[in-house]
Design a protein around this motif. Structure first.
Motif, short mmCIF file in Angstrom:
data_model
loop_
_atom_site.label_atom_id
_atom_site.label_comp_id
_atom_site.label_asym_id
_atom_site.label_seq_id
_atom_site.Cartn_x
_atom_site.Cartn_y
_atom_site.Cartn_z
N PRO A 1 0.81 -1.24 0.00
CA PRO A 1 0.00 0.00 0.00
C PRO A 1 0.83 1.28 0.00
CG PRO A 1 -0.10 -1.11 2.15
CD PRO A 1 0.59 -2.04 1.21
N ASP A 2 2.11 1.17 0.34
CA ASP A 2 2.98 2.36 0.39
C ASP A 2 3.07 3.09 -0.95
OD1 ASP A 2 4.01 -0.18 1.82
OD2 ASP A 2 4.60 1.47 3.15
N VAL A 3 2.75 2.38 -2.02
CA VAL A 3 2.80 3.01 -3.34
C VAL A 3 1.82 4.18 -3.41
CG1 VAL A 3 1.06 1.58 -4.56
CG2 VAL A 3 3.04 2.50 -5.81
N MET A 4 0.74 4.12 -2.61
CA MET A 4 -0.27 5.19 -2.65
C MET A 4 0.30 6.52 -2.17
SD MET A 4 -2.98 3.98 -3.94
CE MET A 4 -4.07 2.55 -4.14
N GLY A 5 1.12 6.45 -1.12
CA GLY A 5 1.75 7.67 -0.59
C GLY A 5 2.67 8.30 -1.62
N ILE A 6 3.33 7.46 -2.40
CA ILE A 6 4.23 7.97 -3.44
C ILE A 6 3.41 8.58 -4.58
CG2 ILE A 6 6.04 7.34 -5.10
CD1 ILE A 6 6.74 4.99 -3.15
#
Ligand code: G1P
Length: 298
Positions: free
Chosen positions: A219-224
């Motif tokens: 899910p960290d891709v969303m922050g990027i």
């Protein structure tokens, strides 16, 4: 499964695009709803997700895409008519499109800002868990579905995994392309990566391995993606966000078994229809005979 590998339950399917490459067919029909033999292309992709164990599908949709919601819903009058007329086989096929109540969500992408932006629109529904992405333009015909194959690999190594396939050099500028690690040991179908780039010019691509349109991401891709600047074609690119994520998280490319078809293009769509017709349990034999006859006729 190792304990810290979190299960992938959700898949995002971006379906907001106009389908400009197959206009005017897509003027009134969402491109994902164009039939491949006896079901819309999208049906195959949803089946692939469900085969892989996905429990919740998030469509990133746009205007004029209502047919997609209706397709996966009950159609009471049709079902009632088929039942009354004793058309049980057809009824069974129709009912197979109805999914578990509450297992589909629809979010809107109001403006065509690119694939990365479309995925980011699903952030709240995805929440803080790993998720899959399936691009519905791409059908992958395989004995075991492409995402299911990736899921097997994910359950071993975790992290982030993207499907890749070798293509001729002259087509690299139409895809995301990965850079494999020089001299890295292959682990089955998994390839270690050092980078990736969206639509590189021919002659400048780091390999001939294109990203196929199936992803398992943390899910960290969303922050990027939230801060991702526009890239190739002036669009917010998922590939650029993944390239950043790769610096801090394990990332593998996965060479799947199967054949992919780009249904967003005229020729790819034609090829898909031919391939699925040839393999169809009901019309496969005669379909192959017709194709043989046509090729014989030059
Ligand atoms: C998208 C992705 C690209 C990927 C491709 C697969 O591109 O951005 O990385 O290789 O799908 O079909 P698009 O086809 O939307 O230009």
């Amino acid at each position: 499964m190792t304990q810290n590998i979190r299960r992938v339950r959700k898949a995002v399917l971006p379906v907001a695009g106009f389908g400009t490459r197959v206009l005017p067919a897509t003027k009134t029909i969402p491109k994902e709803m164009l039939p491949v033999v006896d079901r819309p292309a999208l049906h195959y992709v949803v089946s692939e997700a469900i085969e892989a164990g996905i429990e919740h599908i998030i469509f990133v949709t746009g205007r004029n895409k209502g047919a997609i919601e209706d397709y996966f819903d009950s159609a009471y009058e049709l079902e009632d008519q088929l039942a009354k007329r004793g058309k049980d086989d057809i009824l069974k096929n129709v009912m197979s499109t109805i999914t578990e109540p509450g297992s589909m969500s629809f979010v809107r992408q109001q403006a065509a800002k690119g694939l990365g932006h479309a995925i980011w629109c699903a952030r709240d529904v995805v929440g803080d868990e790993p998720f899959a992405i399936l691009l519905p333009d791409v059908l992958v015909k395989a004995e075991r579905g492409c995402l299911a194959q990736m899921m097997d690999a994910y359950n071993e190594v975790g992290g982030n995994i993207i499907a890749v396939d070798a293509i001729p050099e002259e087509r690299v500028n139409s895809y995301g392309v990965i850079a494999p690690v020089d001299g890295a040991q292959r682990d089955g179908n998994l390839i270690q990566m050092s980078g990736m780039v969206e639509k590189p010019p021919i002659g400048e691509a780091p390999s001939n391995l294109k990203i196929t349109g199936r992803y398992i991401l943390q899910p960290d891709v969303m922050g990027i993606l939230k801060h991702q600047a526009a890239g190739a074609g002036g669009e917010i690119q998922l590939t650029d966000a993944m390239a950043t994520l790769m610096n801090v998280q394990p990332f593998h490319a996965f060479e799947y078994e199967g054949q992919d078809y780009d249904c967003g293009s005229k020729l790819g769509y034609f090829e898909a229809v031919a391939a699925y017709a040839a393999a169809h349990p009901e019309i496969g034999g005669p379909a192959r005979a017709i194709m043989r006859e046509m090729s014989g006729a030059g």
